[in-house]
Write an enzyme that holds these catalytic residues in place. Structure first.
Site, PDB file in Angstrom:
ATOM      1  N   GLU A  89       0.916  -1.039  -0.020  1.00  0.00           N
ATOM      2  CA  GLU A  89       0.051   0.031   0.029  1.00  0.00           C
ATOM      3  C   GLU A  89       0.657   1.232   0.184  1.00  0.00           C
ATOM      4  O   GLU A  89       2.129   1.422   0.298  1.00  0.00           O
ATOM      5  CB  GLU A  89      -0.870   0.011   1.323  1.00  0.00           C
ATOM      6  CG  GLU A  89      -0.178  -0.124   2.521  1.00  0.00           C
ATOM      7  CD  GLU A  89      -1.269  -0.348   3.614  1.00  0.00           C
ATOM      8  OE1 GLU A  89      -1.938  -1.413   3.676  1.00  0.00           O
ATOM      9  OE2 GLU A  89      -1.434   0.506   4.623  1.00  0.00           O
ATOM     10  N   CYS A 102       3.733   8.199   0.955  1.00  0.00           N
ATOM     11  CA  CYS A 102       4.449   7.311   1.583  1.00  0.00           C
ATOM     12  C   CYS A 102       4.304   5.872   1.048  1.00  0.00           C
ATOM     13  O   CYS A 102       3.126   5.457   0.665  1.00  0.00           O
ATOM     14  CB  CYS A 102       3.499   7.285   2.965  1.00  0.00           C
ATOM     15  SG  CYS A 102       3.856   6.005   4.195  1.00  0.00           S
ATOM     16  N   CYS A 109       6.817  -7.483   7.399  1.00  0.00           N
ATOM     17  CA  CYS A 109       7.584  -6.675   8.091  1.00  0.00           C
ATOM     18  C   CYS A 109       8.065  -7.812   9.456  1.00  0.00           C
ATOM     19  O   CYS A 109       7.325  -8.156   9.926  1.00  0.00           O
ATOM     20  CB  CYS A 109       7.348  -5.353   8.597  1.00  0.00           C
ATOM     21  SG  CYS A 109       8.858  -4.442   9.455  1.00  0.00           S
ATOM     22  N   CYS A 113       7.175  -4.559  15.783  1.00  0.00           N
ATOM     23  CA  CYS A 113       6.817  -3.460  16.881  1.00  0.00           C
ATOM     24  C   CYS A 113       5.388  -3.913  17.131  1.00  0.00           C
ATOM     25  O   CYS A 113       4.414  -4.217  16.341  1.00  0.00           O
ATOM     26  CB  CYS A 113       6.603  -2.216  16.205  1.00  0.00           C
ATOM     27  SG  CYS A 113       8.234  -1.738  15.723  1.00  0.00           S
ATOM     28  N   CYS A 116       2.268  -1.838  15.857  1.00  0.00           N
ATOM     29  CA  CYS A 116       2.231  -1.679  14.333  1.00  0.00           C
ATOM     30  C   CYS A 116       1.479  -2.974  13.425  1.00  0.00           C
ATOM     31  O   CYS A 116       1.863  -4.049  13.782  1.00  0.00           O
ATOM     32  CB  CYS A 116       3.426  -1.428  13.702  1.00  0.00           C
ATOM     33  SG  CYS A 116       3.502  -1.073  12.145  1.00  0.00           S
ATOM     34  N   CYS A 330       0.068   2.712   8.628  1.00  0.00           N
ATOM     35  CA  CYS A 330       0.851   1.679   8.328  1.00  0.00           C
ATOM     36  C   CYS A 330       0.573   0.238   8.272  1.00  0.00           C
ATOM     37  O   CYS A 330       0.093  -0.350   9.347  1.00  0.00           O
ATOM     38  CB  CYS A 330       2.364   1.612   9.575  1.00  0.00           C
ATOM     39  SG  CYS A 330       3.663   1.313   8.765  1.00  0.00           S
TER      40      CYS A 330
HETATM   41  N1  SAH Z   1       9.956   0.266   9.740  1.00  0.00           N
HETATM   42  C1  SAH Z   1      10.157   1.930   9.757  1.00  0.00           C
HETATM   43  C2  SAH Z   1       9.251   2.437   8.800  1.00  0.00           C
HETATM   44  C3  SAH Z   1       7.696   2.139   8.641  1.00  0.00           C
HETATM   45  S1  SAH Z   1       6.650   2.605   9.928  1.00  0.00           S
HETATM   46  C4  SAH Z   1      10.154   2.453  10.994  1.00  0.00           C
HETATM   47  O1  SAH Z   1      10.022   1.672  11.907  1.00  0.00           O
HETATM   48  O2  SAH Z   1      10.534   3.737  11.058  1.00  0.00           O
HETATM   49  C5  SAH Z   1       6.608   4.132   9.646  1.00  0.00           C
HETATM   50  C6  SAH Z   1       6.062   4.888  10.934  1.00  0.00           C
HETATM   51  O3  SAH Z   1       4.806   4.560  11.485  1.00  0.00           O
HETATM   52  C7  SAH Z   1       7.113   4.216  12.186  1.00  0.00           C
HETATM   53  O4  SAH Z   1       7.367   5.529  13.019  1.00  0.00           O
HETATM   54  C8  SAH Z   1       5.989   3.399  12.878  1.00  0.00           C
HETATM   55  O5  SAH Z   1       6.331   3.258  14.210  1.00  0.00           O
HETATM   56  C9  SAH Z   1       4.572   4.469  12.764  1.00  0.00           C
HETATM   57  N2  SAH Z   1       3.539   3.572  12.872  1.00  0.00           N
HETATM   58  C10 SAH Z   1       3.162   2.474  12.717  1.00  0.00           C
HETATM   59  N3  SAH Z   1       1.837   2.006  13.263  1.00  0.00           N
HETATM   60  C11 SAH Z   1       1.282   3.228  13.592  1.00  0.00           C
HETATM   61  C12 SAH Z   1      -0.200   3.659  13.843  1.00  0.00           C
HETATM   62  N4  SAH Z   1      -0.894   2.705  13.949  1.00  0.00           N
HETATM   63  N5  SAH Z   1      -0.312   4.902  14.122  1.00  0.00           N
HETATM   64  C13 SAH Z   1       0.883   5.922  14.040  1.00  0.00           C
HETATM   65  N6  SAH Z   1       1.990   5.548  13.748  1.00  0.00           N
HETATM   66  C14 SAH Z   1       2.243   4.371  13.524  1.00  0.00           C
END
Ligand code: SAH
Length: 341
Positions: A89, A102, A109, A113, A116, A330
């Site tokens: 996406e 984005c 992945c 986390c 996420c 994300c």
């Molecule tokens: N793997 C990379 C890039 C992808 S995530 C990273 O970790 O930076 C991009 C950003 O979105 C990261 O800061 C992640 O922590 C955040 N993110 C993930 N899920 C989210 C959510 N539900 N709400 C807000 N930010 C989120």
């Protein structure tokens, strides 16, 4: 056969030299692909017939397919289907300074986390440069708008796909490519230290964002398993060196999770951690998802957190919320699509 959109200008120059042609054909081809946006070798009229046949033999010029597009006032999200039927996406945000896209860098992945959505699907594979380039080209074609800013914050960990991501940047940043300025490109990483070090030798002024999300190891270990491999003190030390070496300012992303990482004591802890670093903190209201328990911090908690950082002389902003109603966080789009199937 590989996609023509995988190749940097250097790769193409080598290719043309190897087939006994002049190097400058690389630039001519780039103009067709990225400026005239022609997706058929036969239409590239200033290339000789035998070059066109050779290109057809050696490369594909295929598309990625749009599955769905949904929009609200300031966001459009796109779900794409890849050649092997994997889905990724991209999210386009309309800002007053331009259109920021984005994009995803991997299918799934492995970083795991806890907050996420992307990590609920383990990494299936890395995206090749062309699959990232085509997210941009397709979105521009569909919306008839120019993408002026790019953030690598979709599904995947860019620094777990380092070489392809660097090739992508070389391709799109080239003046005869998409000519996307390096200062308009941001890579976000969960903190893979060796790659941050490697990236400090990269010669372009691309922005780096670090997903921090916690001011101490105890909490960060729980939120982000990568912290057990690259703990906070080492991460901060590496980022400090990066800023000194490159003279670039780094962004720390900090999603605000209600009752988890939004306490006053944590704002103070974060302030001391980042003191003296050439950086700013981006506080991100958590985008809630139906599969994960975390809640977004109350606005008052976010403002309080912000004030404390400010008082401690840390540059800080609160991110405007985009695409809340569109499940644009994300990995949410892909996850929902799979559920509906
Ligand atoms: N793997 C990379 C890039 C992808 S995530 C990273 O970790 O930076 C991009 C950003 O979105 C990261 O800061 C992640 O922590 C955040 N993110 C993930 N899920 C989210 C959510 N539900 N709400 C807000 N930010 C989120």
């Amino acid at each position: 056969m590989q996609s023509i959109y995988n190749l940097t200008v250097k790769d193409l120059e080598n290719y043309f030299t190897n087939i006994g042609e002049k190097k400058y054909k690389a630039i001519q081809l780039y103009e067709w692909l990225y400026q005239k946006k022609v997706r058929d070798f036969s239409l590239m009229t200033n290339l000789k017939k035998d070059i066109i046949s050779k290109l057809k033999e050696d490369f594909t010029i295929k598309d990625i397919k749009l599955v769905t597009k949904t929009s609200d006032i300031n966001t459009s999200k796109f779900l794409f289907n890849l050649d092997d039927d994997n889905k990724i996406e991209a999210v386009l945000m309309y800002h007053n300074y331009g259109n920021s896209l984005c994009i995803s860098t991997q299918v799934g992945c492995n970083m795991g986390c806890s907050f996420c959505e992307s990590g609920r699907l383990k990494k299936v594979r890395n995206l090749q440069p062309y699959e990232m380039v085509l997210q941009i080209l397709k979105v521009e074609e569909i919306t008839k708008q120019r993408v002026s800013h790019l953030v690598l914050m979709g599904i995947g960990e860019p620094f777990d796909n380092y070489k392809n991501v660097i090739n992508l940047i070389d391709i799109i940043n080239h003046p005869k490519g998409l000519a996307l300025g390096s200062r308009h490109i941001t890579i976000s990483t969960c903190g893979i230290i060796p790659k941050i070090e490697e990236f400090s030798n990269y010669d372009k002024q691309v922005n780096l964002a670090i997903s921090l999300h916690a001011p101490n190891d105890e909490l960060r270990d729980k939120l982000m398993p990568i912290n057990k491999v690259y703990p906070i003190s080492k991460l901060i030390d590496t980022v400090k060196k990066y800023t000194v070496k490159t003279n670039r300012r780094v962004t720390f992303e900090y999603i605000m999770l209600k009752g988890v990482n939004d306490r006053v004591s944590m704002a103070n802890q974060l302030s001391s951690l980042l003191k003296g670093i050439n950086c700013y903190v981006n506080l991100i209201p958590y985008n809630e998802t139906s599969h994960i328990e975390y809640k977004k911090s109350d606005i008052n908690a976010i403002l309080k957190f912000y004030d404390i950082l400010k008082k401690n002389n840390i540059n800080v902003t609160i991110r405007k919320e985009f695409g809340k109603d569109l499940k644009a966080a994300c990995g949410q789009l892909r996850a929902n699509y799979e559920e509906e199937l």
